[in-house]
Design an enzyme around this catalytic site. Sequence first.
Site, short mmCIF file in Angstrom:
data_model
loop_
_atom_site.label_atom_id
_atom_site.label_comp_id
_atom_site.label_asym_id
_atom_site.label_seq_id
_atom_site.Cartn_x
_atom_site.Cartn_y
_atom_site.Cartn_z
N HIS A 97 -20.14 -22.13 3.36
CA HIS A 97 -20.27 -23.58 3.36
C HIS A 97 -18.91 -24.23 3.57
CE1 HIS A 97 -21.83 -27.38 1.05
NE2 HIS A 97 -21.61 -27.62 2.32
N GLU A 100 -17.82 -23.65 7.06
CA GLU A 100 -18.51 -24.56 7.98
C GLU A 100 -17.77 -25.89 8.07
OE1 GLU A 100 -21.57 -27.89 7.37
OE2 GLU A 100 -22.32 -26.02 6.51
N HIS A 101 -17.35 -26.42 6.91
CA HIS A 101 -16.58 -27.67 6.89
C HIS A 101 -15.22 -27.49 7.56
CE1 HIS A 101 -18.68 -30.50 3.94
NE2 HIS A 101 -19.50 -29.47 4.03
N GLU A 198 -19.48 -32.23 -3.49
CA GLU A 198 -20.84 -32.18 -2.92
C GLU A 198 -21.74 -31.31 -3.77
OE1 GLU A 198 -23.27 -30.42 0.94
OE2 GLU A 198 -21.09 -30.35 0.91
#
Length: 1010
Positions: A97, A100-101, A198
């Site tokens: 994750h 991905e960012h 998040e």
Amino acid sequence: MLNLRRVPASALVRRGLARSLATAATTTSSSSLRPGDALHGFNVQRTISVPELQIDVTELAHAATGAKYTHFARNDSNNVFAVGFRTPVSDSTGVPHILEHSTLCGSERYPVRDPFFKMLQRSLSTYMNAWTAEDYTLYPFSTQNATDYRNLMSVYMDAVFQPKLDRMDFMQEGWRLEHRDTADPASPIEFKGVVYNEMKGMMASIHYHFYQALHRHLFEGSVYAPNSGGDPRNITDLTWEQLRNFHRTYYSPANARFFSYGNFDLAGTLAYVNETLAALPKDKIGTPLDAAKIADLPNITQPKVVHETCAFDPMGDPAKQTRFCVSYGCCDVRDVYTSSALGILSKLLMDGSSSPMQQALIDSGLAPDYSPVSGYDGSTRKSSFTIGVQGISSDQITAVEQAIATVLASVARDGFPAERVDAVIHQMELGVRHVTSDFGMNLLTNVSSGLFQGVDTAAALEITKTLARLREDARNGLFQRLVQTYLLNNNHRVTLTMSPDEAYPASLAAEETARLARHVDALTAADRKRILDEGIALAKAQDSKSDVSVLPCLTLDEVPHATPYHPIETTAAPAVGTVVTRQADTNGITYLRASADLSALPEDLLPYLPLFASALTWQGTHAKPMEVLDQELRLYTGGIGMAPQVVSSLDGTDAHRVRFGVSGNALNKNLDRLSQLMAELTFESKLDRTDRLRTLVAGKLSSMSNSLAMQGHSYAMTLAASQLVASRALSEKWSGISQLQLLNEIAKGDIESVVPKLEAILDHVKRAQTKYMVVAQPTTVAQAIESLAPMASAKLATTQADTAATTANAWSATSGTRTFVPAPFPVNYCAMALPTVPFASARDSMALTVAGTLATHRFLHREIREKGGAYGGGASHSAMDGTFLLYSYRDPRSLATVDDFDRALAWLAQGGGAITAQDMLEAKLGIFSSMDAPVDVGSQGAVEFSHGVSRELRQARRDALFAVTVDDIARVAREILVAGSPNAARVVVGNAEATKDMEKAGWTVKALDV
């Protein structure tokens, strides 16, 4: 290093590199390819035709790297491209994750901060995103423009294969230790980071927490047990070097899968992919993952019973907050037929009032709703089937278990009635025929997990063949065998109970405090100096300007000057009245709409309209129980929906109007059935079945309450806007915190008292002036109009509606409010609202729309996301009702973010002092992309029908957008936004622990519970 020409990518595409994408007629067509053919470095492995989807599939492999490629050729201008990688995990640090960012924070060819976010405004894309699933990561986009397609391919490909992955990007997007006041070494050190915040917000969602807990137990020892998105408790264990190693291992061509869809020529796309892969250094080619070593087929040999705790829901009954489920590990999804059959079984067993499990668990009143994870899930290599409920007391668990067991035993013995099987299969067949604007992206979403897990694409897409086999096998005991094998006699089973604990939020906070203390206590003097220096350097980098000219960008010359338009006609039909028609290629489906004017509805009844709408498709009628109607709906229609609607005055001269909409669709042969069912549900519902009504209210309350942690920004914006704009005040009563509180009051009060209100609304609907709309094939329009007769004839004598909505007289604006809504999660959702101008004031309205886009991408993204650590934030102009909105999402800050909103308005007012011509171009491109987005055929003409937005008004707004200048932005910012700021409404929905501090700061506290 890349061996590429060092010229701006925008110049490359203008020189013709995108031309091949738009010339399919003169280049290689995918339908002409055969297995064994070679094309631009790729070898064709298989070709498949899927007539029911109008798709030709080509599967290829890259000769030099082994990269897999799947192309779906279809006559659709909304083309899709995606690149992805299998990314299995062994822990919950969230490495895929965060990667991905981080990959989207700059690359070798595009060494600028956040090229992904900048491309949102330099393109005409209809979709841009990236997502991390449990065992793969995907980077998709869609666009109708050939030049744009190549531009985005270039940015995406360089991002995934050649990212910078700087330490500062990891710190910003993942996690870091940093002083609360970045430049003050005396201020406390805190955890910061976009993904960190998040996931704090995600884990605050009881739905998500339940899902993760279930997977942890059901898939123990596999890649599906950890949290691939990251658990905040583990994210702070991840190091920058581990992130870089993960990229080296998994983000290689040998482990890549490419996907394309639409009518652009495959050859041009393959040529570009091949060119990109060929330019990569040999050490980046990688080696294919050994699929046999990926633990994605877990097996539990003995059933498990587990218990987890969660936070209390402040809106729920304290005595009924237990969630319970039984979940089964099922088949390998590569067994496409069994997986499809289990999906059908889930619908037969659990969907709708005609399903036995809903009748036993929900309609019986035993529970208000299914558990957060329910039904069949084929997204993991080992699929699962879950049956559960929420909103019960702990002493009801035994009754729920018995009810589940009784239903399963009954189905295993008797199966399902043939007409129910036909109804469910009809729904799936009808779903294939809908002409949707985002078909390609939906296709990618549905097949992506299977592509990475080795599912046979051809078998997965041959829906008609699979359904025909299922229909035949159902007659021979298929579903009885499935229940026996995968549910009743399956030891791979987890029984999960989740109950609230008052100490749960405090325990999370204590864990974070202790974990932070461990990190801080271990710091040396050198570490502390590094943290201070890195924090200052990161803040400086966030404030710096990078050379974005290297990024490709379209020009306004690429944008058509004429507004897209779907012509409609208005006719007066005997025995029906006013009918608006839209003729289109609907693939044999007809869409009907009815809109009743309820502007004369008394003020006290308005908040009950959403419940009334839900009741019409829940209660059943005087002649038929809902289980019979549900069966008919599934057998003869594609569904019928009801919803209230507020229609704002386009020119601001009148008050808004209240309307009630009914819509449905069906195959042409079933038109009469569709209209009859619409009439029955709308006018003949039996609203005094209080047992069902009580269950409906409980289910709606549970759903809205659970959505608060995921959609807090929407609630905050709606509440803020409701203080200043009459139409938004009504919307808040229907979909905001006020509706949540109303449902809570009804659930705790006398359900009998609600029935007269619903019946009074029904009486108004029966008497309301009503107009109709038909979307159909040209040869079916006349039949469709005639089919509306039962709907029209069922109405009572029409009365003249009032000329103005009653709410206009009952409501008045409240200026300068500051409202804090304490909520049970550790992050905040902030909002600010200001009234603006009517929709028809094209010049100023479009200038404000551009201002919202500029504030989002040029100011708030940097201040709220990059610096503040929120997952997101922005501004937008809600032009239809004249409201300017600013917001943040999963935000660790509150008051500082609200201050940033005012700073954003002041920044806009600087005009040319802050905003460049390139900024204006990018903002306009982003808005044109939204304005020109394709529309589902069933919705074509709907905005003109519902809101009266004519072609001429659309064109006026389009012309105004082309003409908006920097001076216009500065003027509307000064005269409307900055001038209105003292009277703006501000709302924070967030961490309840800050309640006293917010009160001290002068904010009014609005409690969620009642």
